[in-house]
Scaffold this active site. Sequence first.
Site, PDB file in Angstrom:
ATOM      1  N   HIS A 190      -9.404  10.458  -4.462  1.00 39.59           N
ATOM      2  CA  HIS A 190      -8.222  11.281  -4.235  1.00 39.59           C
ATOM      3  C   HIS A 190      -7.276  11.169  -5.437  1.00 39.59           C
ATOM      4  O   HIS A 190      -7.474  10.322  -6.320  1.00 39.59           O
ATOM      5  CB  HIS A 190      -7.487  10.837  -2.948  1.00 39.59           C
TER       6      HIS A 190
HETATM    7  C1  T46 Z   1      -4.898   4.594  -3.396  1.00 40.47           C
HETATM    8  C2  T46 Z   1      -5.974   3.573  -3.498  1.00 40.47           C
HETATM    9  C3  T46 Z   1      -5.855   2.707  -4.696  1.00 40.47           C
HETATM   10  C4  T46 Z   1      -2.069   3.575   5.841  1.00 40.47           C
HETATM   11  O1  T46 Z   1      -1.953   3.749   7.070  1.00 40.47           O
HETATM   12  N1  T46 Z   1      -1.007   3.093   5.122  1.00 40.47           N
HETATM   13  C5  T46 Z   1      -1.098   2.877   3.784  1.00 40.47           C
HETATM   14  O2  T46 Z   1      -0.106   2.434   3.168  1.00 40.47           O
HETATM   15  C6  T46 Z   1      -2.327   3.172   3.120  1.00 40.47           C
HETATM   16  C7  T46 Z   1      -2.470   2.952   1.613  1.00 40.47           C
HETATM   17  C8  T46 Z   1      -3.383   3.662   3.862  1.00 40.47           C
HETATM   18  N2  T46 Z   1      -3.242   3.845   5.198  1.00 40.47           N
HETATM   19  C9  T46 Z   1      -4.401   4.315   5.968  1.00 40.47           C
HETATM   20  C10 T46 Z   1      -4.931   5.693   5.613  1.00 40.47           C
HETATM   21  C11 T46 Z   1      -6.384   5.590   5.988  1.00 40.47           C
HETATM   22  O3  T46 Z   1      -6.555   5.887   7.353  1.00 40.47           O
HETATM   23  O4  T46 Z   1      -5.487   3.416   5.754  1.00 40.47           O
HETATM   24  C12 T46 Z   1      -6.721   4.106   5.785  1.00 40.47           C
HETATM   25  C13 T46 Z   1      -7.510   3.845   4.512  1.00 40.47           C
HETATM   26  O5  T46 Z   1      -6.878   4.531   3.418  1.00 40.47           O
HETATM   27  P1  T46 Z   1      -7.706   5.255   2.268  1.00 40.47           P
HETATM   28  O6  T46 Z   1      -8.986   5.779   2.812  1.00 40.47           O
HETATM   29  O7  T46 Z   1      -6.796   6.217   1.590  1.00 40.47           O
HETATM   30  O8  T46 Z   1      -8.044   4.017   1.317  1.00 40.47           O
HETATM   31  P2  T46 Z   1      -8.541   4.058  -0.189  1.00 40.47           P
HETATM   32  O9  T46 Z   1      -9.025   2.700  -0.504  1.00 40.47           O
HETATM   33  O10 T46 Z   1      -9.457   5.195  -0.419  1.00 40.47           O
HETATM   34  O11 T46 Z   1      -7.216   4.380  -1.054  1.00 40.47           O
HETATM   35  C14 T46 Z   1      -6.149   3.438  -1.085  1.00 40.47           C
HETATM   36  C15 T46 Z   1      -4.812   4.161  -0.909  1.00 40.47           C
HETATM   37  O12 T46 Z   1      -4.829   4.914   0.318  1.00 40.47           O
HETATM   38  C16 T46 Z   1      -4.554   5.116  -2.047  1.00 40.47           C
HETATM   39  O13 T46 Z   1      -3.208   5.548  -2.011  1.00 40.47           O
HETATM   40  O14 T46 Z   1      -4.423   5.108  -4.393  1.00 40.47           O
HETATM   41  O15 T46 Z   1      -6.142   2.754  -2.334  1.00 40.47           O
END
Ligand code: T46
Length: 137
Positions: free
Chosen positions: A51
């Site tokens: 993303h």
């Molecule tokens: C990024 C990279 C480096 C939350 O509820 N609160 C939060 O503060 C965050 C960061 C995520 N979430 C939830 C959203 C999703 O349901 O946690 C779940 C996993 O998030 P995501 O699939 O976006 O995780 P990554 O590892 O793909 O990305 C994360 C961050 O979301 C993103 O901002 O830049 O780490």
Amino acid sequence: MVNCEVIDFKANKGNNIGYLVAIEGNNQIKFDIKRVYYILETPKSAVRGFHAHRELLQVLICIRGSIAVDCEDINGNIKRYILGDPTQGLFVGKMVWHTMEWLSEDAVLFVLASDFYNEDDYIRQYDKFITLSERRT
Ligand code: T46
């Protein structure tokens, strides 16, 4: 140049009881830190991310193990960063498509963010990222 930058933090080394790294918002980090989060227990070779953020600024710190971060900016500049030093952080600017690959099972990614969590700030479709970018092909 891709809109990312490696930042070196000061480490309080020089004794045999470990070392401490202190990071201050609006100091070594060029934004106000509004949120921190960390990612752990990710299997080796797993890839997360996929993303870009419209406005969010972040600094990614691998505080244990090693992680590869692939970044692509709106102009099509691409760069891979290997994070494996807890005294370094990777600034990731806005509109950078990024993925994080776990190079070691024990890796922990610690993230400093400029704003609270807001799903509307995410661009999760690569096609949309390309469309929104100013890239001229
Ligand atoms: C990024 C990279 C480096 C939350 O509820 N609160 C939060 O503060 C965050 C960061 C995520 N979430 C939830 C959203 C999703 O349901 O946690 C779940 C996993 O998030 P995501 O699939 O976006 O995780 P990554 O590892 O793909 O990305 C994360 C961050 O979301 C993103 O901002 O830049 O780490």
